[in-house]
Scaffold this motif. Structure first.
Motif, PDB file in Angstrom:
ATOM      1  N   SER A 103       0.825  -1.207   0.000  1.00 29.57           N
ATOM      2  CA  SER A 103       0.000   0.000   0.000  1.00 29.57           C
ATOM      3  C   SER A 103       0.863   1.261   0.000  1.00 29.57           C
ATOM      4  O   SER A 103       0.521   2.254  -0.656  1.00 29.57           O
ATOM      5  CB  SER A 103      -0.935  -0.003   1.212  1.00 29.57           C
ATOM      6  OG  SER A 103      -0.194   0.024   2.424  1.00 29.57           O
ATOM      7  N   GLN A 104       1.997   1.210   0.739  1.00 34.41           N
ATOM      8  CA  GLN A 104       2.907   2.361   0.744  1.00 34.41           C
ATOM      9  C   GLN A 104       3.517   2.598  -0.634  1.00 34.41           C
ATOM     10  O   GLN A 104       3.624   3.740  -1.099  1.00 34.41           O
ATOM     11  CB  GLN A 104       4.020   2.141   1.774  1.00 34.41           C
ATOM     12  CG  GLN A 104       3.566   2.273   3.222  1.00 34.41           C
ATOM     13  CD  GLN A 104       4.715   2.118   4.190  1.00 34.41           C
ATOM     14  OE1 GLN A 104       5.609   1.287   3.969  1.00 34.41           O
ATOM     15  NE2 GLN A 104       4.707   2.895   5.256  1.00 34.41           N
ATOM     16  N   VAL A 105       3.912   1.501  -1.292  1.00 37.33           N
ATOM     17  CA  VAL A 105       4.495   1.630  -2.625  1.00 37.33           C
ATOM     18  C   VAL A 105       3.468   2.182  -3.600  1.00 37.33           C
ATOM     19  O   VAL A 105       3.767   3.054  -4.435  1.00 37.33           O
ATOM     20  CB  VAL A 105       5.031   0.273  -3.109  1.00 37.33           C
ATOM     21  CG1 VAL A 105       5.466   0.354  -4.570  1.00 37.33           C
ATOM     22  CG2 VAL A 105       6.198  -0.186  -2.234  1.00 37.33           C
ATOM     23  N   ALA A 106       2.227   1.677  -3.500  1.00 35.71           N
ATOM     24  CA  ALA A 106       1.177   2.175  -4.386  1.00 35.71           C
ATOM     25  C   ALA A 106       0.918   3.660  -4.164  1.00 35.71           C
ATOM     26  O   ALA A 106       0.729   4.430  -5.112  1.00 35.71           O
ATOM     27  CB  ALA A 106      -0.109   1.378  -4.152  1.00 35.71           C
ATOM     28  N   LYS A 107       0.941   4.087  -2.886  1.00 31.22           N
ATOM     29  CA  LYS A 107       0.753   5.502  -2.573  1.00 31.22           C
ATOM     30  C   LYS A 107       1.894   6.337  -3.142  1.00 31.22           C
ATOM     31  O   LYS A 107       1.684   7.435  -3.665  1.00 31.22           O
ATOM     32  CB  LYS A 107       0.671   5.684  -1.056  1.00 31.22           C
ATOM     33  CG  LYS A 107       0.360   7.111  -0.630  1.00 31.22           C
ATOM     34  CD  LYS A 107       0.236   7.200   0.879  1.00 31.22           C
ATOM     35  CE  LYS A 107      -0.048   8.643   1.307  1.00 31.22           C
ATOM     36  NZ  LYS A 107      -0.145   8.756   2.793  1.00 31.22           N
ATOM     37  N   GLU A 155       1.779   9.438  -5.823  1.00 32.54           N
ATOM     38  CA  GLU A 155       2.412  10.738  -5.601  1.00 32.54           C
ATOM     39  C   GLU A 155       3.359  11.081  -6.744  1.00 32.54           C
ATOM     40  O   GLU A 155       3.430  12.235  -7.188  1.00 32.54           O
ATOM     41  CB  GLU A 155       3.176  10.730  -4.269  1.00 32.54           C
ATOM     42  CG  GLU A 155       2.264  10.630  -3.051  1.00 32.54           C
ATOM     43  CD  GLU A 155       3.047  10.453  -1.765  1.00 32.54           C
ATOM     44  OE1 GLU A 155       4.280  10.225  -1.854  1.00 32.54           O
ATOM     45  OE2 GLU A 155       2.454  10.545  -0.675  1.00 32.54           O
ATOM     46  N   ALA A 156       4.107  10.062  -7.220  1.00 32.10           N
ATOM     47  CA  ALA A 156       5.029  10.295  -8.332  1.00 32.10           C
ATOM     48  C   ALA A 156       4.270  10.663  -9.606  1.00 32.10           C
ATOM     49  O   ALA A 156       4.699  11.528 -10.375  1.00 32.10           O
ATOM     50  CB  ALA A 156       5.888   9.053  -8.571  1.00 32.10           C
ATOM     51  N   LYS A 208       2.465  17.466 -12.747  1.00 29.78           N
ATOM     52  CA  LYS A 208       2.779  18.866 -12.473  1.00 29.78           C
ATOM     53  C   LYS A 208       4.007  19.321 -13.253  1.00 29.78           C
ATOM     54  O   LYS A 208       4.071  20.466 -13.717  1.00 29.78           O
ATOM     55  CB  LYS A 208       3.011  19.072 -10.972  1.00 29.78           C
ATOM     56  CG  LYS A 208       1.731  19.022 -10.147  1.00 29.78           C
ATOM     57  CD  LYS A 208       2.020  19.349  -8.687  1.00 29.78           C
ATOM     58  CE  LYS A 208       0.745  19.371  -7.868  1.00 29.78           C
ATOM     59  NZ  LYS A 208       1.009  19.702  -6.439  1.00 29.78           N
ATOM     60  N   GLU A 209       4.985  18.406 -13.385  1.00 32.47           N
ATOM     61  CA  GLU A 209       6.186  18.756 -14.144  1.00 32.47           C
ATOM     62  C   GLU A 209       5.871  18.928 -15.624  1.00 32.47           C
ATOM     63  O   GLU A 209       6.473  19.758 -16.303  1.00 32.47           O
ATOM     64  CB  GLU A 209       7.263  17.676 -13.964  1.00 32.47           C
ATOM     65  CG  GLU A 209       7.925  17.682 -12.602  1.00 32.47           C
ATOM     66  CD  GLU A 209       8.699  18.959 -12.349  1.00 32.47           C
ATOM     67  OE1 GLU A 209       9.322  19.478 -13.287  1.00 32.47           O
ATOM     68  OE2 GLU A 209       8.650  19.456 -11.199  1.00 32.47           O
TER      69      GLU A 209
END
Length: 462
Positions: free
Chosen positions: A149-153, A157-158, A164-165
């Protein structure tokens, strides 16, 4: 059991995403029949903005809308995952300890390995924390799920950051371009003002020299006229003529020798500071008339250095070499000469390309900036001789810029941020070594040291 495992492997292949090679997560099926994770396909198609083709067969869908989640395939994936867990649990009974041939029922938390009951009673594991395999596996799966779940989050975010970039809120390219344009305009204005000032000062100097020449011409005429007067008339005017002659002759050096003008170049020293190098003195180049400090950063003239008082111009010079030599790139260093009335700085090269007719030969050469004191005035001279200017006050710190490829050697008054002199298009063909000379000392005076400023020395004079 083997047949069940084989069937499970075939089923796993059907519910595995070919992009991430893991079980489907929110599977979607495109026109060609191939299925992928919703997030994986979205990422692939986002990167390939011009070609929304199938990642497996490269077929381009006729309908460009993003497909909805395939509910049946999602349920099948969950059933297969559950079945896989059950088969793995049932197969755990087949795993036995290599030493005791017993089923591995316990898990050693200290060694992170599965053990049998007899292994747990041995001295090797007796004091370790043990737990049933089922409990340890459950905790491990929870940890893996948490990490997943952390990796998916992090991926989300990336993706947000990437978006945005691609469409930044601030157009930094335009802002930076505008700031550099302002800087160029500022420098052009400064250049115009400086050149205008140079022209005005040249005209002022020319006018002063013309006036001095006129006074000299009138003096010549008066002297010639006095020579034709009677003895009494000549003697009556001689005091005034001698006084005028003495006054004009005393002005000769200052009238003939131009005064060094200070034309500051904004931000030049700051720009050159990016090329600063840390230079030390080569102690092997020292002699008995010059001493070198222990840190090899300062040199000082000793009392044994004798200067010819009748002809100080031809007094001996004792130069020292730097421990570094340069044969490429750009270098900049600074030298503190505030405690010296006279000094020499420059570079030495053992070979210099020279053209003589159709032939090209090489010879050793030096390029120097020298400060000389005459009475109360200071003069800056260069070797080869082309500069001989009087300065209002001594230069406390000199910056030296060397650019090997273009053959450029430039001297700066660091405290004023102004140019002293520039050698251009020097035909370097061998390593360049900096030169330093803390003299010759003035007779009857005691000079201080010449100090090589460290690379992290402040740009501005304190």
């Amino acid at each position: 059991m083997a047949a069940a495992m084989e069937m499970l492997q075939k089923l796993q292949k059907e519910i595995t995403c070919d992009i991430c090679t893991s079980y489907f997560c929110d599977p979607v099926t495109i026109e060609c029949g191939h299925s992928f994770c919703q997030a994986c396909l979205s990422l692939i198609w986002r990167v390939r903005t011009t070609n929304f083709s199938c990642p497996e067969c490269r077929q381009v869908p006729q309908i460009r809308e993003f497909p909805a989640v395939n509910g049946c395939l999602a349920k099948l994936t969950e059933v297969c995952k559950e079945l896989s867990c059950q088969l793995l649990q049932s197969s755990e009974g087949q795993h036995q300890c290599a030493s005791h041939k017993k089923i591995l029922k316990l898990f050693c938390e200290d060694d992170q390995t599965a053990v049998c009951v007899r292994c747990s009673q041995s001295p090797e594991h007796g004091a370790h924390m043990l737990s049933p395999v089922e409990e340890a596996a459950h905790r491990c799966r929870e940890k893996l799920q948490h990490i997943l779940s952390q990796v998916a989050k992090t991926v989300e975010e990336a993706e947000t950051l990437l978006a945005k970039e691609e469409r930044p809120d601030v157009d930094w390219h335009w802002i930076i371009n505008a700031e550099y344009y302002k800087l160029q305009e500022f420098l052009l204005e400064e250049e115009f003002r400086c050149l205008k000032r140079i022209g005005q000062e040249q005209r002022t100097t020319q006018e002063k020299i013309s006036q001095h020449m006129q006074r000299l011409q009138r003096l010549i005429e008066d002297l010639q006229e006095a020579g034709h007067k009677s003895n009494v008339e000549m003697l009556q005017d001689v005091k005034q003529l001698l006084g005028r002659s003495k006054s004009l002759l005393l002005q000769r050096d200052k009238a003939v020798t131009p005064e060094m003008r200070e034309y500051a170049i904004p931000v030049m020293i700051e720009m050159l500071s990016q090329f600063r190098v840390d230079i030390t003195i080569d102690p092997k180049s020292a002699c008995s008339y010059v001493t070198v400090s222990d840190d090899l950063k300062s040199i000082k003239a000793e009392e044994g250095w004798q200067v010819d008082t009748e002809d100080p111009e031809n007094s001996s010079y004792y130069s020292l070499l730097a421990d570094q030599a340069f044969s490429s790139g750009r270098q900049y260093w600074e030298v503190d000469v505030s405690q010296l009335p006279q000094w020499i700085l420059g570079v030495y090269t053992p070979y210099l390309r020279r053209k003589r007719g159709r032939n090209v030969d090489s010879c050793a050469s030096v390029f120097l900036l020298r400060c000389v004191k005459k009475e109360d005035d200071y003069y800056l001279q260069t070797c080869p001789e082309s500069l001989n200017h009087r300065v209002k006050c001594p230069v406390p710190r000199v910056g030296v810029y060397l650019e090997y490829k273009t053959g450029t050697l430039v001297f700066f008054n660091v405290c004023q941020g102004s140019l002293i002199y520039s050698f251009q298009s020097l035909p370097f063909i061998a390593p360049i070594t900096p030169i330093f000379c803390p003299g010759p000392p003035l007779p009857g005076t005691k000079s201080g040291p010449m100090t090589l400023c460290p690379a992290n020395f402040p740009c501005a004079c304190s």
